[in-house]
Design a protein around this motif. Structure first.
Motif, mmCIF file in Angstrom:
data_model
loop_
_atom_site.group_PDB
_atom_site.id
_atom_site.type_symbol
_atom_site.label_atom_id
_atom_site.label_comp_id
_atom_site.label_asym_id
_atom_site.label_seq_id
_atom_site.Cartn_x
_atom_site.Cartn_y
_atom_site.Cartn_z
ATOM 1 N N ILE A 1 0.849 -1.267 -0.311
ATOM 2 C CA ILE A 1 0.311 -0.215 -0.137
ATOM 3 C C ILE A 1 0.635 1.193 -0.115
ATOM 4 N N PHE A 2 2.488 1.547 0.659
ATOM 5 C CA PHE A 2 2.402 2.629 0.724
ATOM 6 C C PHE A 2 4.225 1.916 0.068
ATOM 7 N N ASN A 3 4.268 2.490 -1.024
ATOM 8 C CA ASN A 3 5.360 2.593 -1.642
ATOM 9 C C ASN A 3 6.151 2.862 -1.734
ATOM 10 N N ARG A 4 7.417 3.068 -0.337
ATOM 11 C CA ARG A 4 8.001 4.209 -0.384
ATOM 12 C C ARG A 4 9.187 3.781 0.879
ATOM 13 N N SER A 5 10.172 3.742 1.077
ATOM 14 C CA SER A 5 10.839 3.027 2.018
ATOM 15 C C SER A 5 10.745 4.057 3.721
ATOM 16 N N SER A 6 11.068 3.422 4.273
ATOM 17 C CA SER A 6 10.745 4.348 5.414
ATOM 18 C C SER A 6 11.963 4.279 6.310
ATOM 19 N N THR A 7 12.714 4.122 5.666
ATOM 20 C CA THR A 7 14.260 4.166 6.670
ATOM 21 C C THR A 7 15.086 4.825 5.810
ATOM 22 N N MET A 8 16.520 4.858 6.586
ATOM 23 C CA MET A 8 17.732 5.459 4.976
ATOM 24 C C MET A 8 18.785 4.386 5.646
ATOM 25 N N LYS A 9 19.183 3.111 4.506
ATOM 26 C CA LYS A 9 19.441 2.167 4.660
ATOM 27 C C LYS A 9 19.383 1.446 5.833
ATOM 28 N N GLY A 10 17.776 1.904 6.681
ATOM 29 C CA GLY A 10 17.868 0.621 7.643
ATOM 30 C C GLY A 10 17.684 1.762 8.543
ATOM 31 N N TYR A 11 18.044 2.922 9.156
ATOM 32 C CA TYR A 11 18.577 3.589 9.978
ATOM 33 C C TYR A 11 16.745 4.137 9.813
ATOM 34 N N PHE A 12 16.802 4.450 11.354
ATOM 35 C CA PHE A 12 15.001 5.316 11.865
ATOM 36 C C PHE A 12 15.297 6.203 13.057
ATOM 37 N N PRO A 13 15.117 7.281 12.282
ATOM 38 C CA PRO A 13 16.175 8.812 13.381
ATOM 39 C C PRO A 13 14.665 9.318 14.510
ATOM 40 N N LEU A 14 15.362 8.970 15.459
ATOM 41 C CA LEU A 14 14.103 9.814 16.914
ATOM 42 C C LEU A 14 14.478 11.263 16.473
ATOM 43 N N GLU A 15 13.841 11.892 16.058
ATOM 44 C CA GLU A 15 13.480 13.298 16.786
ATOM 45 C C GLU A 15 13.061 13.428 18.066
ATOM 46 N N SER A 16 14.084 14.719 18.599
ATOM 47 C CA SER A 16 13.691 15.253 20.019
ATOM 48 C C SER A 16 14.820 16.643 20.008
ATOM 49 N N THR A 17 13.973 17.404 20.812
ATOM 50 C CA THR A 17 15.111 17.740 20.960
ATOM 51 C C THR A 17 15.787 17.379 22.302
ATOM 52 N N GLY A 18 16.113 17.428 23.258
ATOM 53 C CA GLY A 18 16.732 16.409 23.977
ATOM 54 C C GLY A 18 15.610 15.247 25.209
ATOM 55 N N TYR A 19 15.900 14.881 26.005
ATOM 56 C CA TYR A 19 15.605 14.510 26.910
ATOM 57 C C TYR A 19 14.633 14.757 27.496
ATOM 58 N N GLU A 20 12.995 14.540 28.039
ATOM 59 C CA GLU A 20 12.544 15.625 28.844
ATOM 60 C C GLU A 20 12.961 15.597 30.243
ATOM 61 N N TYR A 21 13.676 14.355 30.769
ATOM 62 C CA TYR A 21 13.598 14.059 32.317
ATOM 63 C C TYR A 21 15.140 13.803 32.437
ATOM 64 N N PRO A 22 15.566 15.182 32.689
ATOM 65 C CA PRO A 22 17.354 14.670 33.024
ATOM 66 C C PRO A 22 18.420 13.972 34.451
ATOM 67 N N VAL A 23 17.587 12.917 34.400
ATOM 68 C CA VAL A 23 17.668 12.320 35.655
ATOM 69 C C VAL A 23 18.082 10.867 35.285
#
Length: 314
Positions: free
Chosen positions: A184-206
């Motif tokens: 159904i979705f005829n496109r790659s969903s990774t970058m040579k198998g790598y899947f980036p996790l987007e965020s501006t940083g860990y919310e709880y730095p403990v």
């Protein structure tokens, strides 16, 4: 006489029903298997088909193996550019040691990568992920009857598995959605198998403190399997390296014990094992993390560079 005829007719109907059910079972299995093959042609790098693509199609010089820490922490583009070799990330979320060990051996059966980077998780050697370990055998059901490694992994879940796997419908009962999605979705969903996790940083730095483990022991069976696989890589001339990714947490004593045992097995097989679990580079900067267990894309880029330093320093 009438009773005998009635019994015979009943038995024949039962036999006919069993033949029909057997035919339907095989037809369903063949149909789902064909969906997998078509999906690999149309959308080979779909996340849904990552195991099949790894087992059947990957031919990269450098492959990364592991769970979510592998799929989100190692960037093939950076590895390929600096090493001058092709690279592919075969990591799959939620897939721990037994899955990974099976993948490494199935890859070696098909071809010999120049280098395998195995992101290994000591926590999975303590029984912490045991339930998840056996949820993942479904990824190997297409190879149950043709691959020793897949069969051994699946059969180790239960003594009843060889009987259950006689049914194609049982083997594929959870695979249909994953084989339809790539169509159904005829496109790659990774970058040579790598899947980036987007965020501006860990919310709880403990630092998260890992809970004590209930089993109280490190799996001797897992250690044995690891030792055998590392010996096979050495025998077949494949350069395999073990890596323990950074986590923003404090490991319990059993996980630390597993780390030491894994390191000893690696050293005994002349395999380099790099432990970044508590690396100061990452412990000083929580913005490199998506959560306590995973780096975000920014952190993955820093980490991949650290991995490269380890690779070229020897």
């Amino acid at each position: 006489m009438e009773k005998k005829k009635g019994l015979f007719a009943f038995c024949m109907r039962v036999v006919l029903l069993l033949i029909i059910l057997f035919g339907i079972d095989r037809l369903v299995g063949a149909t789902i298997l064909e969906l997998k093959n078509v999906g690999l042609q149309r959308n080979p790098e779909s996340m849904s088909l990552k195991t099949s693509y790894t087992v059947e199609k990957v031919t990269a010089d450098v492959v990364v193996v592991g769970s979510s820490k592998a799929s989100h922490h190692y960037i093939p583009e950076i590895l390929a550019r600096h090493l001058g070799m092709t690279a592919y990330n075969c990591g799959r979320d939620g897939c721990f040691f037994l899955y990974q060990n099976c993948i490494v051996n199935m890859l070696l059966d098909r071809y010999k990568p120049k280098m395998i980077l195995w992101d290994i998780q000591p926590g999975s050697f303590t029984g912490r992920n045991l339930a998840e370990e056996y949820q993942n055998f479904r990824y190997f059901t297409p190879y149950y009857h043709s691959c020793h490694w897949a069969k051994s992994y699946i059969d180790s879940e239960s003594q009843k598995m060889p009987l259950r796997m006689l049914s194609e419908m049982y083997g594929y009962n959870s695979k249909l959605p994953s084989f339809i999605v790539p169509l159904i979705f005829n496109r790659s969903s990774t970058m040579k198998g790598y899947f980036p996790l987007e965020s501006t940083g860990y919310e709880y730095p403990v630092k998260k403190r890992e809970k004590p483990n209930a089993t109280g022991e490190v799996s001797k069976e897992y250690l044995r399997l690891l030792d055998e696989t590392l010996k096979r890589c050495h025998k077949e001339g494949v350069d395999i390296r073990l890596f323990i990714s950074p986590v923003y947490s404090v490991k319990n004593t059993l996980t630390q014990k597993a780390e030491r045992k894994i390191s000893r097995i690696a050293a005994g097989n002349h395999v380099h094992c790099s432990d970044f679990c508590s690396s100061p580079v990452f412990m000083r900067d929580s913005t490199l993390f998506k959560d306590a267990s995973h780096l975000n894309d920014k952190g993955a880029r820093v980490y991949t560079e650290q991995v490269l330093k380890e690779l070229v320093s020897e």
